[in-house]
Design an enzyme around this catalytic site. Structure first.
Site, PDB file in Angstrom:
ATOM      1  N   ASP A  78     -23.732  31.143 -66.926  1.00 10.93           N
ATOM      2  CA  ASP A  78     -22.552  30.622 -67.609  1.00 10.93           C
ATOM      3  C   ASP A  78     -22.891  29.451 -68.524  1.00 10.93           C
ATOM      4  O   ASP A  78     -23.777  28.654 -68.232  1.00 10.93           O
ATOM      5  CB  ASP A  78     -21.529  30.171 -66.551  1.00 10.93           C
ATOM      6  CG  ASP A  78     -20.261  29.620 -67.156  1.00 10.93           C
ATOM      7  OD1 ASP A  78     -19.549  30.395 -67.815  1.00 10.93           O
ATOM      8  OD2 ASP A  78     -19.992  28.417 -66.984  1.00 10.93           O
ATOM      9  N   GLU A 118     -24.603  33.794 -71.316  1.00  6.92           N
ATOM     10  CA  GLU A 118     -23.315  33.652 -71.989  1.00  6.92           C
ATOM     11  C   GLU A 118     -23.497  32.535 -73.008  1.00  6.92           C
ATOM     12  O   GLU A 118     -23.391  31.351 -72.697  1.00  6.92           O
ATOM     13  CB  GLU A 118     -22.203  33.302 -70.993  1.00  6.92           C
ATOM     14  CG  GLU A 118     -20.811  33.360 -71.616  1.00  6.92           C
ATOM     15  CD  GLU A 118     -20.040  32.055 -71.517  1.00  6.92           C
ATOM     16  OE1 GLU A 118     -18.959  31.980 -72.108  1.00  6.92           O
ATOM     17  OE2 GLU A 118     -20.515  31.120 -70.859  1.00  6.92           O
TER      18      GLU A 118
END
EC number: 2.4.1.18
Length: 645
Positions: free
Chosen positions: A309, A352
């Site tokens: 993330d 990401e």
């Protein structure tokens, strides 16, 4: 895996060297010492004045079980006899300022159910796995040349019981896995399952990186869930957050009263966007904590991949208003990926990342960050902006649908239609579509057709498969009652047929990362907002022609240039009546005309449906057919993409 006696560990192994089994030293381990069974507690708190272990077993009295400092750099340890599994505990830390603070164990593998915050003694070992067949099959496949369809979900809001309570890990195995198998997803991607205090953080603001959240059961229950996924051929990807953590008092923040896991410099410590603090990725102990954590999930939970993330937030930090690259993060990510792929070369490491940082998915020995996949955030943003635009104005932003092909082979991409785009007032995918009720469904079918035929692996957030109408509500479950409505049933049927076509059609995934796998037929018809292209597999005959119409107009006898095969069949039309469309389909076999068109050697004439996608497959090669230069007909292509890991 044996527990290492921390007193025998050279301090350099944790404090100054790469040490990726730190979970074997730290935390609470059930052991026998001097013929007494008990628990060995070990923690790193470099600026603590004194440490003790507290819990129900000593009535939370921090004077009773004082810990011994075993390294000058701040490793503390204590063996307490007669403590058993499921005992709750915390560390009482006397700071240099003389305060006593109570902290959960950073290496605890289990925790109390929120809102309680204590750690729980738990023997992580002992689960008997049954996924050897899965491991063998996985090693025979390439993560680059296989179909990949990822179902992204939030464990707590996919489905709830009638009384509103959560399904456990074991219950979710019974509920979710058959659903995923029915829809032919190859993987599930679960939003973070590390222990976290606040439900509405969705797991992205963790306190217990080694503890699978107790909201849904024990660590062994989660192992059972993963085991069952593997039994049915489903890979499991976890969201993982190595960039920042929450500031809750019982967690990692100011662990010993001073910045321990986070940066000391306030300019780079604070993360104002999320109200969190950033890990100090330049500190060896923090790197060992995080990389050990990644390997812990791989080794103990048999996870098949991580979606890392907020990589953009890691690569760049905003110091004194100037955007600068964080070299600590760059070297950390390279070290992380090297460690992960040394453990499992078939693992999925997905970044990401919304930046233009180069070579994210290139190996570290080529100067890359070492991931093997990256979310294509640019594609997602451009395509959704295009779809939200009124159809009559789409011709003015035509390039939003073609731009992605200019960089599609610069990285190994996953196309995400993710949770971030269906929350916080952004509307659901279905409700983003302009127009009336019928138009919305037609355009969502069209979007999915383009999605599954565009180069790149696929990811869809839960609910999109049947046209969830409201945006995602994290405290509720999906609107399963929508299956009572005809258009949602049509959408669901269409999605299942589309994903089935994708999986059985090699041209749609075999050369995802090579220029050989895609060719525009016509990328420039902005006036009619029609796009046509070819997807190609390894073999010449493995080709599909895709035509997408992003307006409501219907076109009869529309000429499309095609590779010179004798006939084409329409294998999918999003406007078919069984999907809720108007029925403007091409039922009959399409004979090719030997007249060049669209820079191809032949063409077909088809009906193009309103807001529709038509996918054509060649029936057979024309015998002895030649191109004008005398060579045999094949799909034209450019250079191949660079080599992969």
């Amino acid at each position: 895996m044996s527990v290492i006696n921390c007193e025998e560990v050279k301090r350099d192994e944790f404090h100054t060297e790469k040490y990726y089994e730190s979970y074997n030293i730290f935390g609470a381990h059930i052991v026998t010492e001097d013929e007494m069974r008990g628990v060995r507690f070990t923690v790193w708190a470099p600026h603590a004045k004194a440490m003790s272990v507290v819990g129900d077993f000593n009535e939370w009295d921090y004077e009773q079980h004082k810990m011994l400092q075993v390294t000058e750099e701040g490793i503390w340890s204590l063996f307490i006899p007669h403590i058993e599994e499921r005992e709750i505990y915390k560390y009482a830390i006397e700071t240099m300022a003389g305060d006593v603070i109570f902290k959960a164990d950073p290496y605890a593998v289990y925790a109390e159910v929120r809102p309680n915050t204590a750690s729980v003694v738990f023997d992580i070992k002992g689960y008997e796995w049954n996924d050897k067949n899965w491991s063998r099959k996985k090693k025979k496949k390439s993560v680059y040349k296989e179909a990949m369809t990822v179902y992204e979900l939030h464990f707590g809001s996919w489905k709830k019981k009638e009384d509103g309570t959560l399904y456990s890990y074991r219950e979710m195995a019974e509920e979710l896995i058959p659903y995923v198998v029915e829809h032919q997803f190859t993987h599930i991607e679960i939003m973070p399952l590390v222990e976290h205090p606040y439900d509405r953080s969705w797991g992205y603001q963790g306190t217990g990186y080694y503890a699978a959240t107790s909201r849904f059961g024990t660590p062994h229950d989660l192992m059972h869930f993963v085991d069952e996924c593997h039994k049915y051929g489903i890979g499991v990807i976890l969201d993982w957050v190595p960039g920042h953590f929450c500031k809750d008092a019982h967690g990692l923040y100011l662990f010993d009263g001073t910045p321990t896991y986070e940066y000391k410099d306030k300019d780079v410590q604070e993360n104002p966007v999320w109200g969190t603090v950033n890990f100090d990725l330049g500190k060896r102990e923090v790197r060992n904590f995080l990389i050990s954590n990644a390997l812990f999930w791989m080794r103990y939970f048999h996870i098949d991949g991580f979606r890392v993330d907020a990589v953009a937030n890691m690569l760049y930090w905003n110091k004194e208003g100037q955007e600068q690259s964080n070299e600590h993060a760059v070297s950390f990510l390279r070290e992380l990926n090297e460690a992960v792929f040394a453990e499992d070369e078939d693992f999925l490491m997905t970044a990401e990342d919304s930046t233009a940082w180069p070579l994210v998915t290139a190996p570290t020995y080529e100067g890359g960050l070492g991931f093997n996949y990256k979310w294509n955030m640019g594609w997602m943003n451009d395509v959704l902006k295009y779809m939200e635009c009124a159809p009559e104005y789409r011709k003015y932003i035509h390039d939003k649908m073609t731009f992605s092909l200019l960089y599609a082979y610069s990285e190994n991409f996953i196309l995400p239609l993710s949770h971030d785009e269906v929350v916080h007032g952004k509307k659901s995918l279905l409700n983003k579509m302009p127009g009336d009720y019928w138009d919305k469904f037609a355009q969502l079918r069209l979007l999915y057709g383009y999605f599954f035929t565009h180069p790149g692996k696929k990811l869809l957030f839960m609910g999109g498969e049947f046209g969830q109408f409201d945006e995602w509500k994290d405290l509720e479950d999906l609107d399963w009652n929508l299956h009572d409505f005809e258009m949602h049933r049509y959408m669901h049927d269409y999605f299942k047929e589309l994903i089935a076509l994708y999986k059985r059609s090699k041209p749609l995934w075999q050369l995802d990362h090579s220029r050989e796998g895609f060719q525009w037929i016509d990328a420039n018809n902005n006036e009619q907002s029609i796009f046509s292209f070819i997807r190609q597999g390894d073999k010449q005959e493995d080709a599909l022609v895709v035509v997408c119409n992003f307006t409501k107009a219907t076109y009869e006898n529309y000429k499309v240039g095609v590779p010179d095969f004798e006939y084409y069949n329409e294998v999918l039309n999003s406007d078919a009546e069984q999907y809720g469309g108007s029925g403007q389909v091409n039922k009959k076999r399409l004979k090719t005309f030997q007249e060049p068109y669209h820079n191809q050697t032949a063409h077909v004439e088809i009906t193009i449906p309103p807001f529709g996608v038509s996918i054509l497959r060649p029936v057979k090669t024309r015998k002895g057919s030649k191109k004008q230069d005398g060579s045999k007909t094949k799909v034209r292509s450019n250079v191949t993409s660079r080599g992969k890991r």
